[in-house]
Design a protein around this motif. Structure first.
Motif, PDB file in Angstrom:
ATOM      1  N   GLN A   1      73.198  23.356  49.656  1.00 52.00           N
ATOM      2  CA  GLN A   1      73.657  22.889  48.337  1.00 52.00           C
ATOM      3  C   GLN A   1      72.610  23.424  47.072  1.00 52.00           C
ATOM      4  N   ARG A   2      71.306  23.541  47.521  1.00 54.18           N
ATOM      5  CA  ARG A   2      70.288  23.848  46.767  1.00 54.18           C
ATOM      6  C   ARG A   2      69.969  25.648  46.766  1.00 54.18           C
ATOM      7  N   GLY A   3      70.868  26.101  47.385  1.00 51.60           N
ATOM      8  CA  GLY A   3      71.094  27.754  47.576  1.00 51.60           C
ATOM      9  C   GLY A   3      69.897  28.183  48.172  1.00 51.60           C
ATOM     10  N   VAL A   4      69.348  27.515  49.132  1.00 53.92           N
ATOM     11  CA  VAL A   4      68.148  27.604  50.055  1.00 53.92           C
ATOM     12  C   VAL A   4      68.707  28.325  51.606  1.00 53.92           C
ATOM     13  N   ARG A   5      68.356  29.486  51.811  1.00 56.53           N
ATOM     14  CA  ARG A   5      68.955  29.853  53.048  1.00 56.53           C
ATOM     15  C   ARG A   5      67.754  29.665  54.172  1.00 56.53           C
ATOM     16  N   ILE A   6      67.916  29.155  55.117  1.00 58.45           N
ATOM     17  CA  ILE A   6      66.822  29.088  56.201  1.00 58.45           C
ATOM     18  C   ILE A   6      67.270  29.748  57.514  1.00 58.45           C
TER      19      ILE A   6
ATOM     20  N   SER B   1      67.444  27.859  42.384  1.00 58.11           N
ATOM     21  CA  SER B   1      67.831  29.398  42.641  1.00 58.11           C
ATOM     22  C   SER B   1      68.086  29.939  41.314  1.00 58.11           C
ATOM     23  N   ALA B   2      67.322  31.206  40.805  1.00 56.84           N
ATOM     24  CA  ALA B   2      67.771  31.862  39.549  1.00 56.84           C
ATOM     25  C   ALA B   2      69.209  32.097  39.738  1.00 56.84           C
ATOM     26  N   ASP B   3      69.864  32.602  40.672  1.00 55.40           N
ATOM     27  CA  ASP B   3      71.211  33.098  40.826  1.00 55.40           C
ATOM     28  C   ASP B   3      72.208  31.934  40.351  1.00 55.40           C
ATOM     29  N   ARG B   4      71.855  30.917  40.647  1.00 51.90           N
ATOM     30  CA  ARG B   4      72.739  29.507  40.514  1.00 51.90           C
ATOM     31  C   ARG B   4      72.439  29.424  38.663  1.00 51.90           C
TER      32      ARG B   4
ATOM     33  N   GLY C   1      68.416  20.422  38.730  1.00 47.71           N
ATOM     34  CA  GLY C   1      69.096  19.925  39.747  1.00 47.71           C
ATOM     35  C   GLY C   1      70.314  19.547  39.395  1.00 47.71           C
ATOM     36  N   LYS C   2      70.884  18.585  39.952  1.00 48.71           N
ATOM     37  CA  LYS C   2      72.297  17.953  39.695  1.00 48.71           C
ATOM     38  C   LYS C   2      72.593  17.892  38.235  1.00 48.71           C
TER      39      LYS C   2
END
Ligand SMILES: NC(=O)c1ccc[n+]([C@@H]2O[C@H](COP(=O)([O-])OP(=O)(O)OC[C@H]3O[C@@H](n4cnc5c(N)ncnc54)[C@H](O)[C@@H]3O)[C@@H](O)[C@H]2O)c1
Ligand SMILES: O=C(O)[C@H](O)COP(=O)(O)O
Length: 619
Positions: free
Chosen positions: A474-479, A250-253, A225-226
């Motif tokens: 911020q966490r890379g989650v697209r809803i 997120s693996a991309d991050r 995380g942060k």
């Protein structure tokens, strides 16, 4: 125990509509606070409409306290008690707005005695703000500001019951915590603390304190995380090979900063150093224990600047004594301060600091400003993005949506607890099936509640209506949201809500639907949220207490077998439902339980021959 009652899909004819993406945070927050939710309200819209939540969530500015305790107190200003040292810039901001009483090191009795004279209280982790404090405040205390991230020392339930808003400062000490992790890592590798103590004791022990190098070594970060990601950046600068385990990141991050997300197994078995950065939750409690230490490379080194409870401290002492763990560097402890005779603290291979992760001049200035702004905003009646216990909306406007709001959060909580593996959560799809027209159902609150359910169980972030979309982003989650328009009566706002997480593995593979997503679906029945579908299986269990999901071969006696294992340990079954593909094939049993079963009871359930997989989920 209720009889099994598989649910059939209620949809008749319908069509799907993709809802627009959430507004970015900058635009959403102020607009939302001012505007009603719909442009063209109808009768149903009126019922579901949310007014600006601020006034109800946080009280309006205080009137003067005639007995304000600070000397030179100005009439008409609220009083803020600062109970632990706060940076000067934050104090200056507070003084512009309030009478500020800086009283550090108060005993619990002194705090209780003062609190009825204060509108707000600011603390760090050293002051316990328990129910007694809220009771002693006599209703005057309206805001508690935690100058830092963790609110373990604040009784949130008591705060909420007393109408007191709790705000924190979630971001300003991230870098300080990461730097402290790196400081502990390097100090441990080169025996700095031990060598310093030895030299000061008049010894010159060059052979005893030969260290280990960092370059080329594998560092496993648990919790990306942060703080974890900042540690990763820094460790890469030291030439370390950095991997991370975080089932929800997120693996991309991670890839963007050259970090590979791996399974817990791989992290445990390949790391030379393990650094802990996850929050303390029921799932991470004692995450490092005898079993996990046994899997580690002999001579591994552990760093903990997260929370003491994520390590079984007695198991760590055993692992140090046996040489599995060569060294540990710890900033945090299960009990703070730890006992003076703590074997762990006194261990010669352990380096300790007294919870100093956030303690840099810069971080404390940042935290002081962040918390001062949040407390002032709350005293003015604004809803801060860092509000921890703010109601999403006042109870009176929730009359119709209330059970759907609970359902939405619980579906989010269930879905995230089903995630496994190291790929991370990137994409969540929410489907609302309703007979109401698209402009007659505002889903922002529901989306925020699903986000809250998805994020709070796994992070140190608290989600409210203001920060929900931002936090997900911020966490890379697209809803994404979709509406299914049903033919039927628009009296009920929503027929069912479905939450799907794409491209992840699951702890309970039966939760993955035919199209490949973790899928949970729920409905409100008689005002009570129910889980009605898991993966491809129709179930029907009320979402109260906790839940056990089992996949089994459909055969007689299964309900009895599981029921007796739970009964032996006095775990009360509140609800049970079985959904199956076809008779005598596979079935999923959903069991609602009032008490949390022990690990041994869960193991016994897993050992019942026809049980193929199972998972325990907290609601
Ligand atoms: N020592 C200090 O002074 C200090 C200062 C700041 C933060 N902290 C602590 O550091 C920790 C991290 O803080 P943060 O701000 O980075 O939080 P965060 O919420 O940004 O990150 C936590 C990460 O842990 C992950 N996680 C959750 N469950 C997990 C699991 N079972 N396995 C692996 N990963 C898991 C989450 O997905 C998330 O990415 C918290 O415990 C916080 O209290 C300590
Ligand atoms: O939760 C936090 O922010 C850290 O653990 C720091 O706590 P502290 O403010 O008491 O140093």
């Amino acid at each position: 125990m209720a009889a099994p009652s598989p649910t059939t899909a209620a949809a008749t004819t319908h069509h799907r509509i993709l809802l627009p993406s959430p507004t970015p945070r900058g635009a959403l927050a102020p607009a939302f606070l001012r505007l009603p939710l719909r442009a063209q309200p109808s009768a149903h819209a009126q019922r579901a409409r949310l007014p600006a939540p601020v006034a109800a969530a946080a009280p309006a500015a205080s009137t003067a306290s005639p007995e304000a305790p600070a000397s030179g107190a100005v009439a008409g200003k609220p009083t803020v008690l600062v109970a632990e040292k706060l940076g000067a810039a934050g104090l200056a901001l507070l003084r512009e707005f309030a009478n500020v009483d800086c009283s550090y090191g108060l005993s619990p009795e002194e705090l209780r005695a003062k609190i009825s004279l204060c509108d707000a209280l600011i603390v760090r982790s050293g002051t316990k703000v328990g129910r007694d404090v809220f009771e002693a405040s006599g209703g005057r205390l309206r805001v508690v500001g935690r100058a830092g991230v963790g609110i373990d020392n604040v009784d949130l339930a008591a705060a909420t019951e007393h109408g007191c808003l709790v705000v924190n400062a979630p971001t300003a000490n991230t870098v300080a915590a990461a730097e402290h992790g790196i400081a502990l890592l390097t100090a441990m590798a080169r025996n700095i603390a031990q060598a310093d103590a030895s030299l000061k004791a008049g010894k010159w022990q060059r052979n005893k304190y030969v260290g280990v190098s960092l370059v080329g070594k594998t560092l496993a970060i648990l919790g990306f995380g942060k703080v974890g990601s900042e540690v990763a950046r820094r460790a890469k600068g030291l030439g370390m090979h950095v991997i991370a385990h975080d089932p929800y990141a997120s693996a991309d991050r991670a890839r963007a900063i050259g970090v590979e997300l791996v399974s817990m197994e791989e992290a445990m078995t390949t790391a030379d150093f393990i650094s802990l950065h996850m929050p303390l939750t029921p799932a991470t409690d004692k995450m490092l224990n005898d079993e996990t230490f046994a899997k580690m490379k002999k001579g591994v080194r552990i760093i903990n600047v997260a929370r003491g409870g994520v390590i079984d401290e007695e198991a760590l002492v055993r692992a140090l004594d046996s040489g599995i763990v060569a060294q540990a560097a710890l900033d945090v402890f299960t009990k703070e301060p730890p006992a003076a005779d703590s074997k762990l603290v006194l261990h010669e291979n352990v380096t300790v600091t007294p919870h100093l992760g956030a303690s840099t001049v810069e971080a404390q200035e940042g935290v002081a400003i962040e918390i001062a702004e949040a407390v002032i905003g709350a005293l003015k009646g604004e809803l801060a993005a860092s509000a921890v216990n703010a109601p999403m909306v006042p109870a009176e406007v929730l009359s119709e949506l209330a059970p759907f709001v609970v359902l939405a959060e619980k579906l989010g909580r269930l879905a995230v607890q089903l995630v496994a593996g190291g790929g991370g959560i990137k994409s969540v799809k929410v489907t609302y099936a309703s007979a109401r027209a698209p402009d007659d159902l505002d889903t922002r609150l529901l989306r925020a509640m699903i986000t809250k359910g998805l994020i709070e169980p796994i992070s140190s972030v608290f989600v409210n209506l203001v920060n929900a979309d931002f936090t997900a982003k911020q966490r890379g989650v697209r809803i994404t949201e979709e509406r299914i328009l049903l033919n039927g009566s628009p009296e009920t706002p929503i027929d069912y809500i479905q939450v799907q997480i794409a491209n992840v593995e699951s702890k309970f593979p039966s939760a993955i639907s035919e199209t490949g997503e973790i899928t949970v679906e729920g409905r409100v029945k008689d005002g009570v949220p129910h889980l009605t579908k898991v993966g491809a299986f129709q179930v029907d269990v009320s979402l109260e207490g906790s839940l056990i999901l089992c996949r089994q071969v459909d055969q007689p006696g299964m309900i009895g077998s599981v029921g007796s294992v739970l009964g032996e340990e006095n775990v009360n079954v509140s609800f049970m439902s079985v959904g199956r593909i076809a008779p005598r094939k596979h079935a999923v049993m959903a069991i609602g339980v009032d008490e949390e079963p022990s690990k041994s009871t869960l193991t016994k359930i897993g050992e019942i021959p026809a049980i193929e997989e199972f998972v325990f989920l907290k609601l």
